[in-house]
Write a protein that holds these residues in place. Sequence first.
Motif, PDB file in Angstrom:
ATOM      1  N   VAL A 717       0.840  -1.201   0.000  1.00 40.64           N
ATOM      2  CA  VAL A 717       0.000   0.000   0.000  1.00 40.64           C
ATOM      3  C   VAL A 717       0.876   1.253   0.000  1.00 40.64           C
ATOM      4  O   VAL A 717       0.572   2.243  -0.682  1.00 40.64           O
ATOM      5  CB  VAL A 717      -0.937  -0.018   1.221  1.00 40.64           C
ATOM      6  N   GLY A 718       1.981   1.240   0.758  1.00 39.08           N
ATOM      7  CA  GLY A 718       2.888   2.372   0.737  1.00 39.08           C
ATOM      8  C   GLY A 718       3.486   2.604  -0.632  1.00 39.08           C
ATOM      9  O   GLY A 718       3.667   3.753  -1.061  1.00 39.08           O
ATOM     10  N   ALA A 719       3.797   1.522  -1.350  1.00 36.91           N
ATOM     11  CA  ALA A 719       4.323   1.672  -2.707  1.00 36.91           C
ATOM     12  C   ALA A 719       3.267   2.255  -3.644  1.00 36.91           C
ATOM     13  O   ALA A 719       3.591   3.052  -4.538  1.00 36.91           O
ATOM     14  CB  ALA A 719       4.810   0.324  -3.226  1.00 36.91           C
ATOM     15  N   MET A 720       2.007   1.835  -3.485  1.00 40.38           N
ATOM     16  CA  MET A 720       0.937   2.427  -4.295  1.00 40.38           C
ATOM     17  C   MET A 720       0.849   3.945  -4.057  1.00 40.38           C
ATOM     18  O   MET A 720       0.788   4.737  -5.015  1.00 40.38           O
ATOM     19  CB  MET A 720      -0.404   1.778  -3.962  1.00 40.38           C
ATOM     20  N   LEU A 721       0.849   4.337  -2.785  1.00 39.68           N
ATOM     21  CA  LEU A 721       0.812   5.763  -2.486  1.00 39.68           C
ATOM     22  C   LEU A 721       2.064   6.469  -2.995  1.00 39.68           C
ATOM     23  O   LEU A 721       1.999   7.623  -3.455  1.00 39.68           O
ATOM     24  CB  LEU A 721       0.664   5.965  -0.981  1.00 39.68           C
ATOM     25  N   GLY A 722       3.219   5.777  -2.930  1.00 39.38           N
ATOM     26  CA  GLY A 722       4.430   6.368  -3.473  1.00 39.38           C
ATOM     27  C   GLY A 722       4.323   6.609  -4.967  1.00 39.38           C
ATOM     28  O   GLY A 722       4.800   7.629  -5.476  1.00 39.38           O
ATOM     29  N   PHE A 723       3.704   5.670  -5.689  1.00 37.14           N
ATOM     30  CA  PHE A 723       3.493   5.874  -7.122  1.00 37.14           C
ATOM     31  C   PHE A 723       2.561   7.056  -7.370  1.00 37.14           C
ATOM     32  O   PHE A 723       2.825   7.913  -8.225  1.00 37.14           O
ATOM     33  CB  PHE A 723       2.914   4.595  -7.735  1.00 37.14           C
TER      34      PHE A 723
END
Length: 951
Positions: A717-723
């Motif tokens: 989820v953090g990677a999604m928000l990072g994208f």
Amino acid sequence: MTAPTTPGPFGALREQLTAAASTFAGSSDAVAEILAGIVDDVDRALGEELEIFPVCHHSPSSALAMVRRLRAKQPKVIYLELCEDLQPLLGELRNCRLPVAVQAFASKLDGFPADWGPLSVVAPITEASAEYQAIAYALETPGVELVLVDRSTDHVFQWLPRPPGTADKPPPGTAEEAPSGGDVETTTPAGEEAALHGDAIGVEIGDLRPRFAELEAYLLHHGKVRHWSEWWDQYVEQPLADADHDTYRQVMVLIGSLFRRLRPAGSDARDRDEDRERYMWTRMRQHLAASGADPADCLYVCGAFHAASRVEQFGLRADAPFDIGPRTGTRWHYGLIPSSHSAIEAQFGLAPGSVSIAATTWTKAVARTGLAPFRLQGQRGGRTRTAGRRRATTAPAPAAGVADRLSGYLARPPAAQGLDEAELRGWCVDIVRLARRNGYLASTADAIAVFETSILLAGLRNRARPTPYDFADAAVTCIEKDVVPGRRDVRRLCEILFGGDRVGQVGYEALPPLARDVHDRLAPLGLDLEKRTIQRALVDLRASPELVPCSDLLWRLRHLLPSDAVRPIMGERRLGQRSIQESWDLALGRNQRSLIELGYEGVTVEQVLEQRLRRAVRGPDATASVALGAVEDAIRLLDSPRLVDELGTRAVELLAAERTVDDAPEVLRRIRRLLAHHRATGPLPAWCEAFVTTGYAHYCTLLPTAFLDEDSGVRQVGAMLGFLFGMESLALSLGCDRSQLELAVAQSHPAAPAKVALLWAARHQLGLLPLAELRERCAELLGNPLVVPAFPQYLSGFVQALEPVPGLAPFVVEVMSSAFARLPDPVLLPWLPTLITTLREHGAELVPLLVREAGRTFPGSLAALDAWVPPWSASAPPTPPLAAVVSGPVSALLAANPQSVDAVAALLGCDGGWREPDGGGTAASAGLTALLAAHPETTDAVAGLLAATPR
């Protein structure tokens, strides 16, 4: 099969065996039937119009008998039990050093389950084998035709069993799953040299081993041996080494018939064995009919197991039809790969060292008998014959008819060979020398002990002279004891003593085009790439620009071959970065098999690499991260913008089709790197823009579900928000709508504490949650006794939030410091190891950010720590009023540079009377204060920013 009506040459032996069965067996019918059937099989095989020559694979006695028979009979046609589609490769054996294996390989399957691929069949060939002698005779003698009659490699896999409901099960890869009958066995070799055949199916002629486990165990127990190879050497090899032709044939057929009749009934292996025999006899009759050859001038070389065949197609006079099915549409590639003694032993379940012992036995037998074995002209690695060697004379052809040699052979024990003290003494001296070189504290006393123990073991096992197996057991007992000081144990040293693990090599002329191209293109390095040793290549691309193509090829081979074949010691190749000096460790000679199989896929390395990249992004397991990795490899290794665009477009398609976010961290990492590369080298390609816009909409859609899904981790989820946050500016410039992200965050309602912290960070980044309120929420969590045990999970979520919101680093340091200060030890201490392992595994790239921020926040010396006040502490100095800030240095700066203030005043519609002509600071302060008072919105915004920023 019923017994013949006429007694025949073996009538007396049949009656003798039947009488023995009646005497020693309680119920003589079954035993008498088996014994009489064995005699009938021998009579039938030897009475066949086409001469059958039974052999055992890698048997020196079979090779010696083959040489004698070929020189006596000089046949014009040799039918060999080997896959018929391997015949064009046999001439290439001239360019190789034995042992090598003839291989058929297929990676693109048509007609077989996709899970079976790649398919591989190997047929190892050694010099001390009957099949090599037959091949060398046929290829080097004018007017002699060699015909391979066994089923094709395609039929090898067609005939593998496919139980109902397991049509997609991979082909057998272990000895237990391998066909127990016939000459096919598969194992998974262990060790570097033993793995030369990989997981290929092995095909050899003459696999003589009991198919009945109880029979093999009985023979080993009463023969006082541990392995089948030792039993065979003791009771078959040595007695048959000097036997005449008729005796050899009858004994080998007798053994083959015995093992054939004493095997489980109704097995798939039995059916495959019989189908192979039908196949071979059908092919031989077809060839005789087409060529018009005289059967008297032909020789059929097959395993002794198949020589005792009882199928209805047996014999040239049989007229029973057999329908040979067509091959599948699979495209097979053929070549030669290096083999070794240990690889052959592992492939066919032989005892370690048995093939090396067979090679030594062959060499000694040739020297003792004076036979001149057949050898292909130009054979690499062969010994040059001395001019004084005695050449064997042509033996007379056997008399017409079949004479009974079995009765006499079975009635008398084999001639015992006396103890050769000189040979055994030499073994003992050599093994002690090898042991001392390998770290053992061996001495002359150990040599004497090995000598006496070898004789003692041979006597206990009813042997007139010690065999190499007895000697190895004695050496282990007397030298090794229970300590192995080095890499090699004593049994391995004995194998080296008896010839070692000889490794073959495929010559340059026999290599596929791709392998030859690799050797030619790496020639400027000045290395002998055929050597099996590791060689160091030093490449200075600045001083020797002509080596740039070599460097490019080495990086491509690094991607395609095993890691130990081409290994960079110095230098790297990343996106947009190339080293000017490189150092390589090359072991292409040791990994020749991998290079040869690479040649089955294409003509050049670049073609194979391009095909593999396309296959990777089109496979059933392809994901967006895999496609982005393929794009990186294409940019690094291949100069093909067209291929990069194709792979990038496929990455966009895969991203849009994904329904999970498991690969989100990898996708984010790779697309960031690719965007940075393209921005540094030129305009963004179309596929990059499409990937960003597609990913923005895709992750906005999946974000609410990912927050709730228990299978989606905090890192994903953090990677999604990072994208979403990292690509936001680019996505908005390409036409995306920011309201998508706002709606996705508003619809997210996670329950897990770590995801709740991530959501708070996302809302803060969107401006929906001020930092002051976020600080208050964390303080409430720490003040709630019911939530304190779960607070470390919130903190883990904040750490992962540094990926999408790196500006939260000061706040995360603040929260972690507050947690360390306020959490009770029973909660804090168990959580610290979890935090460390989590950061190491899932957030290694976030640790430097936290460390740098902590270094800026905390004092740098121990003395300063006593007077240090945390910037987030309530006792910190209050924020000064905005007027005081403005009237200070800012006022003086604006008064000294009034142009910017005049421009702002003009935009706001004010005149320039905000300062006195003398430019004094007091007038400037008054004018600026009046200006800011007329426009309080700007003052409030600046005040909020200043209050929210820790100082």
